[in-house]
Scaffold this motif. Structure first.
Motif, PDB file in Angstrom:
ATOM      1  N   GLY A 124     -17.283   6.633 -31.694  1.00 41.96           N
ATOM      2  CA  GLY A 124     -17.482   5.554 -30.733  1.00 41.96           C
ATOM      3  C   GLY A 124     -18.590   4.594 -31.102  1.00 41.96           C
ATOM      4  O   GLY A 124     -18.499   3.403 -30.832  1.00 41.96           O
ATOM      5  N   SER A 125     -19.674   5.121 -31.734  1.00 41.57           N
ATOM      6  CA  SER A 125     -20.812   4.274 -32.060  1.00 41.57           C
ATOM      7  C   SER A 125     -20.880   3.900 -33.528  1.00 41.57           C
ATOM      8  O   SER A 125     -21.733   3.108 -33.921  1.00 41.57           O
ATOM      9  CB  SER A 125     -22.127   4.977 -31.664  1.00 41.57           C
ATOM     10  N   GLY A 126     -20.037   4.491 -34.350  1.00 42.90           N
ATOM     11  CA  GLY A 126     -19.984   4.121 -35.756  1.00 42.90           C
ATOM     12  C   GLY A 126     -21.177   4.566 -36.568  1.00 42.90           C
ATOM     13  O   GLY A 126     -21.490   3.960 -37.595  1.00 42.90           O
ATOM     14  N   LEU A 127     -21.876   5.626 -36.162  1.00 39.96           N
ATOM     15  CA  LEU A 127     -23.018   6.103 -36.934  1.00 39.96           C
ATOM     16  C   LEU A 127     -22.562   6.821 -38.190  1.00 39.96           C
ATOM     17  O   LEU A 127     -21.428   7.289 -38.286  1.00 39.96           O
ATOM     18  CB  LEU A 127     -23.870   7.048 -36.086  1.00 39.96           C
ATOM     19  N   SER A 128     -23.470   6.954 -39.142  1.00 42.00           N
ATOM     20  CA  SER A 128     -23.187   7.697 -40.361  1.00 42.00           C
ATOM     21  C   SER A 128     -23.030   9.176 -40.043  1.00 42.00           C
ATOM     22  O   SER A 128     -23.438   9.654 -38.979  1.00 42.00           O
ATOM     23  CB  SER A 128     -24.319   7.503 -41.366  1.00 42.00           C
ATOM     24  N   GLY A 130     -24.571  11.721 -41.310  1.00 43.76           N
ATOM     25  CA  GLY A 130     -25.848  12.408 -41.161  1.00 43.76           C
ATOM     26  C   GLY A 130     -26.509  12.157 -39.823  1.00 43.76           C
ATOM     27  O   GLY A 130     -26.959  13.085 -39.154  1.00 43.76           O
ATOM     28  N   ARG A 131     -26.565  10.900 -39.408  1.00 42.70           N
ATOM     29  CA  ARG A 131     -27.214  10.571 -38.143  1.00 42.70           C
ATOM     30  C   ARG A 131     -26.440  11.149 -36.954  1.00 42.70           C
ATOM     31  O   ARG A 131     -27.036  11.614 -35.981  1.00 42.70           O
ATOM     32  CB  ARG A 131     -27.355   9.066 -38.007  1.00 42.70           C
ATOM     33  N   SER A 132     -25.127  11.097 -37.037  1.00 45.74           N
ATOM     34  CA  SER A 132     -24.335  11.647 -35.930  1.00 45.74           C
ATOM     35  C   SER A 132     -24.381  13.169 -35.902  1.00 45.74           C
ATOM     36  O   SER A 132     -24.000  13.782 -34.904  1.00 45.74           O
ATOM     37  CB  SER A 132     -22.881  11.179 -36.039  1.00 45.74           C
ATOM     38  N   LEU A 133     -24.858  13.796 -36.984  1.00 43.49           N
ATOM     39  CA  LEU A 133     -25.019  15.244 -37.012  1.00 43.49           C
ATOM     40  C   LEU A 133     -26.311  15.667 -36.336  1.00 43.49           C
ATOM     41  O   LEU A 133     -26.329  16.629 -35.560  1.00 43.49           O
ATOM     42  CB  LEU A 133     -24.988  15.744 -38.457  1.00 43.49           C
ATOM     43  N   TRP A 134     -27.411  14.935 -36.594  1.00 43.86           N
ATOM     44  CA  TRP A 134     -28.730  15.364 -36.130  1.00 43.86           C
ATOM     45  C   TRP A 134     -29.138  14.771 -34.789  1.00 43.86           C
ATOM     46  O   TRP A 134     -29.860  15.422 -34.024  1.00 43.86           O
ATOM     47  CB  TRP A 134     -29.794  15.022 -37.181  1.00 43.86           C
ATOM     48  N   LEU A 135     -28.717  13.575 -34.486  1.00 41.32           N
ATOM     49  CA  LEU A 135     -29.141  12.956 -33.233  1.00 41.32           C
ATOM     50  C   LEU A 135     -28.730  13.757 -31.993  1.00 41.32           C
ATOM     51  O   LEU A 135     -29.509  13.851 -31.043  1.00 41.32           O
ATOM     52  CB  LEU A 135     -28.616  11.522 -33.149  1.00 41.32           C
ATOM     53  N   PRO A 136     -27.525  14.336 -31.940  1.00 39.01           N
ATOM     54  CA  PRO A 136     -27.200  15.155 -30.763  1.00 39.01           C
ATOM     55  C   PRO A 136     -28.156  16.328 -30.569  1.00 39.01           C
ATOM     56  O   PRO A 136     -28.522  16.650 -29.433  1.00 39.01           O
ATOM     57  CB  PRO A 136     -25.770  15.635 -31.062  1.00 39.01           C
ATOM     58  N   VAL A 137     -28.558  16.961 -31.668  1.00 40.98           N
ATOM     59  CA  VAL A 137     -29.492  18.087 -31.561  1.00 40.98           C
ATOM     60  C   VAL A 137     -30.832  17.616 -31.015  1.00 40.98           C
ATOM     61  O   VAL A 137     -31.444  18.269 -30.153  1.00 40.98           O
ATOM     62  CB  VAL A 137     -29.679  18.762 -32.932  1.00 40.98           C
ATOM     63  N   LEU A 138     -31.305  16.466 -31.495  1.00 43.04           N
ATOM     64  CA  LEU A 138     -32.568  15.927 -31.004  1.00 43.04           C
ATOM     65  C   LEU A 138     -32.459  15.539 -29.532  1.00 43.04           C
ATOM     66  O   LEU A 138     -33.388  15.773 -28.754  1.00 43.04           O
ATOM     67  CB  LEU A 138     -32.980  14.708 -31.841  1.00 43.04           C
ATOM     68  N   ALA A 139     -31.329  14.944 -29.138  1.00 38.58           N
ATOM     69  CA  ALA A 139     -31.150  14.532 -27.749  1.00 38.58           C
ATOM     70  C   ALA A 139     -31.127  15.724 -26.815  1.00 38.58           C
ATOM     71  O   ALA A 139     -31.639  15.662 -25.693  1.00 38.58           O
ATOM     72  CB  ALA A 139     -29.858  13.726 -27.608  1.00 38.58           C
ATOM     73  N   LEU A 140     -30.546  16.817 -27.261  1.00 41.93           N
ATOM     74  CA  LEU A 140     -30.488  18.021 -26.417  1.00 41.93           C
ATOM     75  C   LEU A 140     -31.794  18.794 -26.454  1.00 41.93           C
ATOM     76  O   LEU A 140     -32.292  19.247 -25.423  1.00 41.93           O
ATOM     77  CB  LEU A 140     -29.335  18.918 -26.873  1.00 41.93           C
ATOM     78  N   GLY A 141     -32.371  18.938 -27.643  1.00 44.24           N
ATOM     79  CA  GLY A 141     -33.543  19.799 -27.788  1.00 44.24           C
ATOM     80  C   GLY A 141     -34.858  19.156 -27.393  1.00 44.24           C
ATOM     81  O   GLY A 141     -35.761  19.852 -26.924  1.00 44.24           O
TER      82      GLY A 141
END
Length: 360
Positions: A124-128, A130-141
């Motif tokens: 949906g946001s067109g992220l790479s 790598g970024r789409s892998l780590w950003l969810p973890v940061l947003a949750l953690g």
């Protein structure tokens, strides 16, 4: 399954397991009115007892498990090194197996949430990758615990996070397909959300925006679809209200006069750490989505603004102002709006006409 997808699943299972243990350490039974045992057997206070999806599911699974299996499982967990038995089985020995099922469900909800966010940020946001892998973890953690630190976690909070993340995925897919085939999904999600919590009215408003944005429904058709969802919602909520009408408590907790107005007044007369935390979280919550606001999809902006209206007004009157978990349903959408990226959804700006894809 590609190496990237396998990496995402393993990472999210580990991250969600860690978050699950952290959540359990905050104690689901912090509020005696909504403790796990009372929620499962239906004796908890209103309005908590009317939030039934999670406790009914746990109760069903508990009843379907033979008693010897339940006992053997609890004994095996008790043999683990501390503090795992306490985190997995809770503090009530009579509800130990139910607590274990709750912890497992929280694990699944967090992992499902991370997978939903990965899809939203990647597709949906067109992220790479790598970024789409780590950003969810940061947003949750890093961010999610701030929403729960003061007031703890109720047993239905992780499921709320997953349910509305899944709903957002389904809605984005409906827009990408240009709509027209989302009514069945809307019915299922609205029914689950209404069974889960009264805030399911938010999904009805969002579905109206999605269908109008896709342009596949006439006004008459949209009205009939909305009336169907409203009738479904009212039927479920009224049934739960009648079923638990004799429980202590009230259908809504009115906090405006008891807490919210005094809290706002004390920001002027007795400013302290609690007020600083409230303003800091509020400032960050506003600033991050506002960054590049007009470059983000019109639909998502409309969903956020209507969501703030639908949940914000009740938050002021019937919620507690510094209890940000009262707006947990908006958090998945907030995560997506915090990322200035090349969205695959149509964007509406001063230079990009509606229907133009705004990609990098």
């Amino acid at each position: 399954m590609s190496d990237y997808r396998l990496t995402a699943v393993v990472l999210y299972l580990l991250a969600s397991a860690a978050m699950t243990l952290f959540t359990s350490s905050l104690r689901f039974d912090r509020d005696a009115r909504s403790c796990l045992a009372a929620m499962v057997n239906g004796t908890a206070h209103r309005p908590f007892v009317m939030r039934r999806l999670v406790p009914d599911t746990i109760g069903l699974l508990t009843r379907c498990t033979p008693a010897p299996w339940r006992g053997a499982t609890v004994q095996a967990i008790e043999a683990l090194p501390p503090p795992l038995p306490r985190l997995l089985l809770g503090h009530n020995s009579q509800a130990a197996y139910a607590h274990l099922l709750l912890v497992l469900s929280v694990w699944g909800c967090y992992c499902g949430t991370l997978l939903c966010w990965r899809w939203l940020l990647r597709t949906g946001s067109g992220l790479s990758a790598g970024r789409s892998l780590w950003l969810p973890v940061l947003a949750l953690g890093l961010v999610y615990p701030l929403l729960n630190w003061r007031h703890g976690v109720h047993i239905y909070d992780p499921a709320t996070l997953f349910l509305y993340s899944l709903a957002l995925v389904v809605m984005v897919k409906a827009v990408e397909r240009a709509g027209g085939r989302g009514f069945a999904q809307a019915v299922v999600l609205t029914a689950l959300a209404a069974w889960h919590k009264e805030t399911a009215v938010l999904l009805i408003v969002w579905w109206a925006l999605v269908w109008r944005h896709a342009g596949q429904s006439s006004y008459a058709g949209l009205f009939l679809q909305m009336m169907g969802l409203v009738s479904l919602y009212l039927g479920i909520r009224l049934w739960l209200g009648w079923l638990y009408r004799g429980n202590p408590g009230s259908a809504f907790e009115f906090w405006l006069l008891k807490f919210n107005l005094p809290f706002l007044e004390s920001m002027v007369t007795d400013f302290g750490g609690r007020h600083l935390r409230f303003l800091l979280i509020l400032a960050i919550a506003i600033a991050l989505p506002a960054w590049g606001w007009r470059r983000k999809p019109l639909l998502l902006r409309q969903m956020m603004l209507t969501g703030l209206l639908v949940l914000g007004v009740p938050w002021l009157f019937w919620g507690i102002l510094d209890e940000f978990r009262a707006l947990l349903e908006l958090y998945p959408l907030w995560v997506m709006l915090c990322v200035p990226a090349g969205y695959s959804l149509p964007s509406s700006t001063a230079v990009a006409p509606s229907g133009t894809l705004n990609r990098r």
